[in-house]
Design a protein around this motif. Structure first.
Motif, mmCIF file in Angstrom:
data_model
loop_
_atom_site.group_PDB
_atom_site.id
_atom_site.type_symbol
_atom_site.label_atom_id
_atom_site.label_comp_id
_atom_site.label_asym_id
_atom_site.label_seq_id
_atom_site.Cartn_x
_atom_site.Cartn_y
_atom_site.Cartn_z
ATOM 1 N N ARG A 1 -106.656 -25.389 -70.657
ATOM 2 C CA ARG A 1 -105.218 -25.513 -70.397
ATOM 3 C C ARG A 1 -104.823 -26.925 -69.986
ATOM 4 N NH1 ARG A 1 -104.734 -20.213 -66.713
ATOM 5 N NH2 ARG A 1 -105.051 -18.679 -68.344
ATOM 6 N N ARG A 2 -105.807 -27.729 -69.575
ATOM 7 C CA ARG A 2 -105.516 -29.071 -69.074
ATOM 8 C C ARG A 2 -106.378 -30.101 -69.806
ATOM 9 N NH1 ARG A 2 -105.277 -28.991 -62.758
ATOM 10 N NH2 ARG A 2 -106.622 -30.731 -63.172
ATOM 11 N N PRO A 3 -106.138 -30.350 -71.089
ATOM 12 C CA PRO A 3 -106.965 -31.296 -71.846
ATOM 13 C C PRO A 3 -106.994 -32.670 -71.156
ATOM 14 C CG PRO A 3 -105.413 -30.170 -73.283
ATOM 15 C CD PRO A 3 -105.059 -29.801 -71.879
ATOM 16 N N GLY A 4 -108.193 -33.244 -71.090
ATOM 17 C CA GLY A 4 -108.331 -34.559 -70.490
ATOM 18 C C GLY A 4 -108.406 -34.545 -68.975
ATOM 19 N N ARG A 5 -108.238 -33.381 -68.353
ATOM 20 C CA ARG A 5 -108.295 -33.261 -66.892
ATOM 21 C C ARG A 5 -109.309 -32.177 -66.548
ATOM 22 N NH1 ARG A 5 -102.399 -32.270 -65.007
ATOM 23 N NH2 ARG A 5 -103.333 -32.408 -62.962
ATOM 24 N N PRO A 6 -110.606 -32.515 -66.540
ATOM 25 C CA PRO A 6 -111.638 -31.495 -66.323
ATOM 26 C C PRO A 6 -111.564 -30.863 -64.936
ATOM 27 C CG PRO A 6 -112.600 -33.686 -66.257
ATOM 28 C CD PRO A 6 -111.164 -33.858 -66.685
ATOM 29 N N ALA A 7 -111.932 -29.614 -64.880
ATOM 30 C CA ALA A 7 -111.962 -28.870 -63.619
ATOM 31 C C ALA A 7 -113.343 -28.261 -63.454
ATOM 32 C CB ALA A 7 -110.912 -27.762 -63.648
ATOM 33 N N THR A 8 -113.780 -28.126 -62.217
ATOM 34 C CA THR A 8 -115.042 -27.448 -61.953
ATOM 35 C C THR A 8 -114.854 -26.460 -60.817
ATOM 36 O OG1 THR A 8 -115.749 -29.162 -60.412
ATOM 37 C CG2 THR A 8 -116.471 -29.394 -62.700
ATOM 38 N N PHE A 9 -115.570 -25.366 -60.899
ATOM 39 C CA PHE A 9 -115.553 -24.359 -59.864
ATOM 40 C C PHE A 9 -116.994 -24.065 -59.489
ATOM 41 C CE2 PHE A 9 -111.647 -23.825 -62.122
ATOM 42 C CZ PHE A 9 -110.721 -23.564 -61.132
ATOM 43 N N ASP A 10 -117.188 -23.646 -58.292
ATOM 44 C CA ASP A 10 -118.526 -23.347 -57.830
ATOM 45 C C ASP A 10 -118.466 -22.027 -57.072
ATOM 46 O OD1 ASP A 10 -121.177 -23.690 -57.451
ATOM 47 O OD2 ASP A 10 -121.001 -25.239 -55.937
ATOM 48 N N ALA A 11 -119.524 -21.265 -57.112
ATOM 49 C CA ALA A 11 -119.498 -19.969 -56.434
ATOM 50 C C ALA A 11 -120.914 -19.566 -56.034
ATOM 51 C CB ALA A 11 -118.898 -18.907 -57.347
ATOM 52 N N ARG A 12 -120.989 -18.672 -55.101
ATOM 53 C CA ARG A 12 -122.260 -18.082 -54.687
ATOM 54 C C ARG A 12 -122.075 -16.568 -54.694
ATOM 55 N NH1 ARG A 12 -125.382 -19.980 -49.442
ATOM 56 N NH2 ARG A 12 -125.875 -21.601 -50.912
ATOM 57 N N VAL A 13 -123.100 -15.884 -55.127
ATOM 58 C CA VAL A 13 -123.078 -14.430 -55.158
ATOM 59 C C VAL A 13 -124.112 -13.929 -54.165
ATOM 60 C CG1 VAL A 13 -123.448 -12.401 -56.598
ATOM 61 C CG2 VAL A 13 -122.387 -14.437 -57.574
ATOM 62 N N PHE A 14 -123.727 -13.002 -53.319
ATOM 63 C CA PHE A 14 -124.668 -12.439 -52.368
ATOM 64 C C PHE A 14 -124.269 -11.014 -52.036
ATOM 65 C CE2 PHE A 14 -121.391 -14.653 -50.076
ATOM 66 C CZ PHE A 14 -121.053 -13.819 -49.028
ATOM 67 N N THR A 15 -125.214 -10.264 -51.484
ATOM 68 C CA THR A 15 -124.998 -8.862 -51.155
ATOM 69 C C THR A 15 -124.870 -8.701 -49.653
ATOM 70 O OG1 THR A 15 -126.287 -8.194 -53.070
ATOM 71 C CG2 THR A 15 -125.976 -6.551 -51.352
ATOM 72 N N VAL A 16 -123.888 -7.930 -49.241
ATOM 73 C CA VAL A 16 -123.712 -7.572 -47.833
ATOM 74 C C VAL A 16 -123.767 -6.048 -47.786
ATOM 75 C CG1 VAL A 16 -122.227 -7.721 -45.813
ATOM 76 C CG2 VAL A 16 -122.269 -9.596 -47.457
ATOM 77 N N ALA A 17 -124.783 -5.501 -47.138
ATOM 78 C CA ALA A 17 -125.025 -4.062 -47.182
ATOM 79 C C ALA A 17 -124.138 -3.254 -46.245
ATOM 80 C CB ALA A 17 -126.491 -3.769 -46.866
ATOM 81 N N ASP A 18 -123.756 -3.795 -45.113
ATOM 82 C CA ASP A 18 -123.007 -3.051 -44.103
ATOM 83 C C ASP A 18 -121.499 -3.185 -44.340
ATOM 84 O OD1 ASP A 18 -122.028 -1.821 -41.859
ATOM 85 O OD2 ASP A 18 -122.872 -3.251 -40.429
ATOM 86 N N PRO A 19 -120.789 -2.083 -44.547
ATOM 87 C CA PRO A 19 -119.350 -2.146 -44.783
ATOM 88 C C PRO A 19 -118.583 -2.867 -43.669
ATOM 89 C CG PRO A 19 -120.153 0.046 -45.267
ATOM 90 C CD PRO A 19 -121.295 -0.703 -44.646
ATOM 91 N N VAL A 20 -119.032 -2.747 -42.442
ATOM 92 C CA VAL A 20 -118.356 -3.437 -41.339
ATOM 93 C C VAL A 20 -118.529 -4.946 -41.490
ATOM 94 C CG1 VAL A 20 -118.317 -3.764 -38.834
ATOM 95 C CG2 VAL A 20 -118.550 -1.466 -39.792
ATOM 96 N N ASP A 21 -119.723 -5.389 -41.884
ATOM 97 C CA ASP A 21 -119.944 -6.820 -42.104
ATOM 98 C C ASP A 21 -119.110 -7.338 -43.271
ATOM 99 O OD1 ASP A 21 -121.712 -6.981 -40.007
ATOM 100 O OD2 ASP A 21 -123.514 -6.833 -41.267
ATOM 101 N N VAL A 22 -118.956 -6.530 -44.321
ATOM 102 C CA VAL A 22 -118.113 -6.919 -45.453
ATOM 103 C C VAL A 22 -116.671 -7.085 -44.977
ATOM 104 C CG1 VAL A 22 -117.194 -6.198 -47.683
ATOM 105 C CG2 VAL A 22 -119.601 -5.810 -47.154
#
Length: 176
Positions: free
Chosen positions: A42-63
């Motif tokens: 959508r933005r030719p000539g203007r590069p974008a980068t995103f970064d993410a981490r995936v992890f598991t949280v087992a306890d609903p209260v902690d989530v």
């Protein structure tokens, strides 16, 4: 940040995915790659980068607590960004969020509380399923027909005020 339950039966409830923006050395998720590709397209000539981490949280209260913490952080960032749009960096150093709001109001005439809720607390993307009317053309007969089908779609809305007590019941317990 997202909780992804689109993998259905292939993942147990405790394997819900939570994504958050972190430093570039972390592993990139497919979602981050797709977001990067879409925004760059959508933005030719203007590069974008995103970064993410995936992890598991087992306890609903902690989530729930994690989401509360992320929203509080989003609120602090929102106030800071609003102040940075009106004042130089040196003027804002060492000033807490309440002080930043006071500066915005008293010296710039900006009331942060008047900002849209999505700008203040963030947005929530929810996967919704339901019946929708669809039209299709039968390739064998060439006849266009209309029917009702079960479909899923994503809806974006302003995030409500998160509380651990309010979120915990919405998060499925870990299956054993």
């Amino acid at each position: 940040m997202a909780v992804d339950d689109s993998l259905g039966n292939r993942m147990k409830a405790y394997e819900r995915v939570t994504r958050t923006v972190l430093p570039p050395r972390t592993r990139r998720s497919p979602g981050a790659a797709l977001a990067t590709a879409a925004l760059c397209g959508r933005r030719p000539g203007r590069p974008a980068t995103f970064d993410a981490r995936v992890f598991t949280v087992a306890d609903p209260v902690d989530v729930a607590n994690y989401f509360v913490w992320r929203q509080r952080d989003a609120v602090r960032n929102s106030i800071a960004m609003a102040a940075q749009a009106h004042f130089p960096h040196r003027r804002l150093q060492g000033v807490h969020s309440g002080g930043l709001q006071e500066l915005l109001w008293s010296e710039a005439g900006v009331n942060w509380n008047d900002y849209p809720a999505g700008v203040k607390r963030g947005r929530v993307v929810t996967k919704v399923s339901g019946e929708r009317e669809i039209a299709y053309t039968d390739r064998r007969t060439g006849v266009t027909q209309t029917t009702t089908a079960l479909r899923s779609w994503w809806e974006v809305g302003d995030a409500p005020h998160f509380t651990a007590e309010g979120l915990a019941p919405l998060i499925p317990a870990m299956r054993r």
